[in-house]
Design an enzyme around this catalytic site. Structure first.
Site, short mmCIF file in Angstrom:
data_model
loop_
_atom_site.label_atom_id
_atom_site.label_comp_id
_atom_site.label_asym_id
_atom_site.label_seq_id
_atom_site.Cartn_x
_atom_site.Cartn_y
_atom_site.Cartn_z
N GLY A 7 24.33 -12.80 11.43
CA GLY A 7 23.21 -13.42 10.75
C GLY A 7 21.94 -12.61 10.86
O GLY A 7 20.84 -13.16 10.98
N GLY B 204 20.25 -10.81 8.72
CA GLY B 204 19.50 -10.47 7.52
C GLY B 204 18.55 -11.53 7.03
O GLY B 204 17.91 -11.36 5.98
N ASP C 209 31.28 -14.21 5.88
CA ASP C 209 31.22 -15.60 6.30
C ASP C 209 31.83 -15.64 7.70
O ASP C 209 33.03 -15.36 7.87
CB ASP C 209 32.01 -16.47 5.33
CG ASP C 209 32.01 -17.95 5.69
OD1 ASP C 209 31.74 -18.28 6.87
OD2 ASP C 209 32.28 -18.77 4.80
N TYR D 225 26.19 -29.85 16.28
CA TYR D 225 25.40 -28.65 16.58
C TYR D 225 24.97 -28.63 18.04
O TYR D 225 25.11 -27.62 18.74
CB TYR D 225 24.19 -28.60 15.64
CG TYR D 225 23.17 -27.52 15.94
CD1 TYR D 225 23.35 -26.23 15.46
CD2 TYR D 225 22.02 -27.81 16.67
CE1 TYR D 225 22.41 -25.24 15.72
CE2 TYR D 225 21.08 -26.83 16.93
CZ TYR D 225 21.27 -25.54 16.45
OH TYR D 225 20.34 -24.56 16.71
N ALA E 4 27.86 -27.83 20.30
CA ALA E 4 28.20 -26.42 20.26
C ALA E 4 27.21 -25.59 21.07
O ALA E 4 27.60 -24.68 21.82
CB ALA E 4 28.24 -25.93 18.81
#
Length: 255
Positions: free
Chosen positions: A18, A20, A67, A159, A162
């Site tokens: 991630g 970018g 992905d 979330y 995790a």
């Protein structure tokens, strides 16, 4: 304002998930400014960002569309980055998705997807990068967690689960791979006001209430996280591993 620089990162190959957009883009730029070679994966097109970095720093990152729920593709991208820049000696597991959801509305498929984004990649990128780090004589891994778990926030339970699990994973991997000279730490950001946060969730009332919880009465910006990431990646933290570094203005207390 001038920030700390970590000269040992010059020439190192850093792989970022991630890298970018959002905080990830700021982290990529931070490593580029330090002279590191950066490869990163991003689901959305980051070609224009790479061109901008080339013009600004004379140091173009290598972007690969991916992905991260597709582990085989993610591993292939890590291999491609290694062919481009050499062995990965710094891994930053940054990518995440904090879309709000409620327990009573969440399906098994929703849960599995959430963890496929927010937890599973941390395990398999580490698995894939360790052999190269061993050959290189060591390395550093930075796993992004979130202060949301320490605050016990509602509104995105999968979330939060995790992000809590990432600390356990960080500590067991630090124990497993410490003998190989591989340091693994968790970075625990607070509420960083990225464009996404401002657009979706940062109400005037919410910002005021959160600031009341902080010891430091100033909202976090991406640069605050960049500096901490570079520190954990550099030899400035060479004897630091299995730790959770909280950068949240003083909301969550450890110890």
């Amino acid at each position: 304002m001038k920030y700390a620089t970590f000269h040992d990162l010059h020439g190192a190959h850093v792989f970022i998930t991630g890298g970018g957009s959002g905080i990830g883009a700021s982290i990529t730029e931070g490593f580029l400014a330090a002279g590191a070679r950066v490869s990163f994966v991003q689901r959305s097109d980051a070609s224009a960002f790479c061109d901008e970095m080339q013009e600004k720093h004379g140091n173009k990152p290598h972007y690969m569309p991916c992905d991260i729920t597709d582990i085989e593709r993610l591993k292939a991208c890590m291999d491609e980055g290694s062919r481009h820049f050499g062995a990965i000696t710094v891994l930053v597991n940054n990518a995440a998705n904090d879309t709000r959801h409620k327990t009573l509305d969440y399906s098994v498929e929703d849960w599995d997807w959430n963890h496929a984004v927010n937890l599973r990649p941390h395990f398999f990128t580490t698995q894939h990068v360790v052999p190269g780090m061993r050959e290189a004589g060591g390395g550093a891994i930075v796993n992004f967690s979130s202060a949301s778990y320490g605050m016990g926030n509602a509104g995105y339970p999968a979330y939060v689960a995790a992000k809590a699990a990432i600390l356990g994973l960080t500590r067991t991997h630090a124990r497993e791979f410490g003998p190989d000279g591989i340091r693994i730490n968790a970075l625990v950001p607070g509420w960083v006001l990225t464009d996404r946060q401002k657009e979706l969730w940062a109400t005037e009332e919410g910002l005021r209430e959160h600031l009341d919880k902080q010891c430091l009465k100033e909202h976090l910006v991406p640069q605050d996280i960049v500096d901490a990431t570079l520190f954990l990646a550099s030899k400035a933290s060479r004897m630091m591993t299995a730790q959770a570094l909280v950068v949240d203005g003083g909301v969550v207390f450890t110890g």
